[in-house]
Scaffold this motif. Structure first.
Motif, PDB file in Angstrom:
ATOM      1  N   ARG A   1      -9.159   8.320   5.248  1.00  0.00           N
ATOM      2  CA  ARG A   1      -8.219   7.759   4.701  1.00  0.00           C
ATOM      3  C   ARG A   1      -7.922   6.828   5.668  1.00  0.00           C
ATOM      4  O   ARG A   1      -7.625   5.753   6.206  1.00  0.00           O
TER       5      ARG A   1
ATOM      6  N   ALA B   1      -6.898  -6.019   9.274  1.00  0.00           N
ATOM      7  CA  ALA B   1      -6.649  -7.469   8.264  1.00  0.00           C
ATOM      8  C   ALA B   1      -5.274  -8.204   8.086  1.00  0.00           C
ATOM      9  O   ALA B   1      -5.781  -9.039   8.369  1.00  0.00           O
ATOM     10  N   SER B   2      -4.658  -6.793   8.103  1.00  0.00           N
ATOM     11  CA  SER B   2      -2.891  -7.737   9.032  1.00  0.00           C
ATOM     12  C   SER B   2      -3.011  -7.926  10.060  1.00  0.00           C
ATOM     13  O   SER B   2      -2.307  -8.546  10.434  1.00  0.00           O
ATOM     14  N   SER B   3      -3.486  -8.173  10.820  1.00  0.00           N
ATOM     15  CA  SER B   3      -3.681  -8.701  11.977  1.00  0.00           C
ATOM     16  C   SER B   3      -4.724  -9.456  13.037  1.00  0.00           C
ATOM     17  O   SER B   3      -4.870  -9.856  14.192  1.00  0.00           O
TER      18      SER B   3
ATOM     19  N   GLU C   1      -9.876   3.624   6.127  1.00  0.00           N
ATOM     20  CA  GLU C   1      -9.522   3.005   5.863  1.00  0.00           C
ATOM     21  C   GLU C   1      -7.796   1.934   5.904  1.00  0.00           C
ATOM     22  O   GLU C   1      -7.733   0.797   6.026  1.00  0.00           O
ATOM     23  N   ARG C   2      -7.202   3.234   6.589  1.00  0.00           N
ATOM     24  CA  ARG C   2      -6.101   2.610   7.151  1.00  0.00           C
ATOM     25  C   ARG C   2      -6.303   1.579   8.515  1.00  0.00           C
ATOM     26  O   ARG C   2      -5.967   0.434   8.191  1.00  0.00           O
TER      27      ARG C   2
ATOM     28  N   THR D   1     -16.507 -11.941   8.645  1.00  0.00           N
ATOM     29  CA  THR D   1     -16.338 -11.791   7.946  1.00  0.00           C
ATOM     30  C   THR D   1     -14.862 -13.770   7.382  1.00  0.00           C
ATOM     31  O   THR D   1     -14.767 -13.734   8.693  1.00  0.00           O
TER      32      THR D   1
ATOM     33  N   GLU E   1     -11.422  -8.704  12.171  1.00  0.00           N
ATOM     34  CA  GLU E   1     -12.456  -8.011  11.145  1.00  0.00           C
ATOM     35  C   GLU E   1     -13.067  -7.259  11.222  1.00  0.00           C
ATOM     36  O   GLU E   1     -13.375  -6.672  13.151  1.00  0.00           O
TER      37      GLU E   1
ATOM     38  N   ALA F   1      -8.722  -0.453   8.546  1.00  0.00           N
ATOM     39  CA  ALA F   1      -9.198  -1.866   7.478  1.00  0.00           C
ATOM     40  C   ALA F   1      -8.290  -2.752   7.938  1.00  0.00           C
ATOM     41  O   ALA F   1      -8.184  -3.382   7.643  1.00  0.00           O
ATOM     42  N   ARG F   2      -7.070  -1.773   6.951  1.00  0.00           N
ATOM     43  CA  ARG F   2      -6.077  -2.335   7.030  1.00  0.00           C
ATOM     44  C   ARG F   2      -5.197  -3.384   7.721  1.00  0.00           C
ATOM     45  O   ARG F   2      -4.605  -4.060   8.269  1.00  0.00           O
ATOM     46  N   PHE F   3      -5.230  -2.275   8.850  1.00  0.00           N
ATOM     47  CA  PHE F   3      -4.639  -2.402  10.330  1.00  0.00           C
ATOM     48  C   PHE F   3      -5.511  -3.806  10.238  1.00  0.00           C
ATOM     49  O   PHE F   3      -4.389  -4.995  10.964  1.00  0.00           O
TER      50      PHE F   3
END
Length: 117
Positions: free
Chosen positions: A38, A48-50, A41-42, A2, A53, A44-46
């Protein structure tokens, strides 16, 4: 990989590579397949927010076998990944003492183990 497109002060675009992370979860701790998805997905979101990649998620499928965990360790060492994400320490407990497993991963791979809040 990414990459984020950032504008430099001169207006030129600059590619920034995020540090890669791998994740581990124990499927047996989750109620059903949709909960596994799920949780991925969590993670992956965590990541990204950190500013990480999330390159791969390793799943332990049988609590009597450490095959998924073994694949994680091999990949972290081979790919020189510096961060391992886990949903919670419970996902390490199936392997033994969470503190000892965390210390083992960090000593064997030089990667940091981070649990989601």
């Amino acid at each position: 990989m990414t990459n984020y497109d950032l504008r430099t002060p001169t207006g030129r675009r600059k590619q920034v590579e995020l540090p890669r992370a791998y994740a581990y979860l124990c499927e047996d701790l989750l109620v059903c397949r949709s909960e596994v998805n799920r949780t991925k997905e969590r993670l992956a979101r965590f990541a990204a927010s950190s500013n990480l990649e999330l390159a791969a998620v390793f799943v332990g499928q049988d609590p009597r076998s450490a095959a998924g965990f073994g694949r994680l360790l091999e990949a972290v060492i081979r790919d020189e990944v510096k961060v391992v994400l886990v949903p919670s320490v419970l996902h390490l407990m199936v392997l033994g003492s969470p503190r000892r497993i965390k210390e083992y991963i960090e000593a064997a791979t030089e990667a940091r183990v981070i649990t989601m809040p």
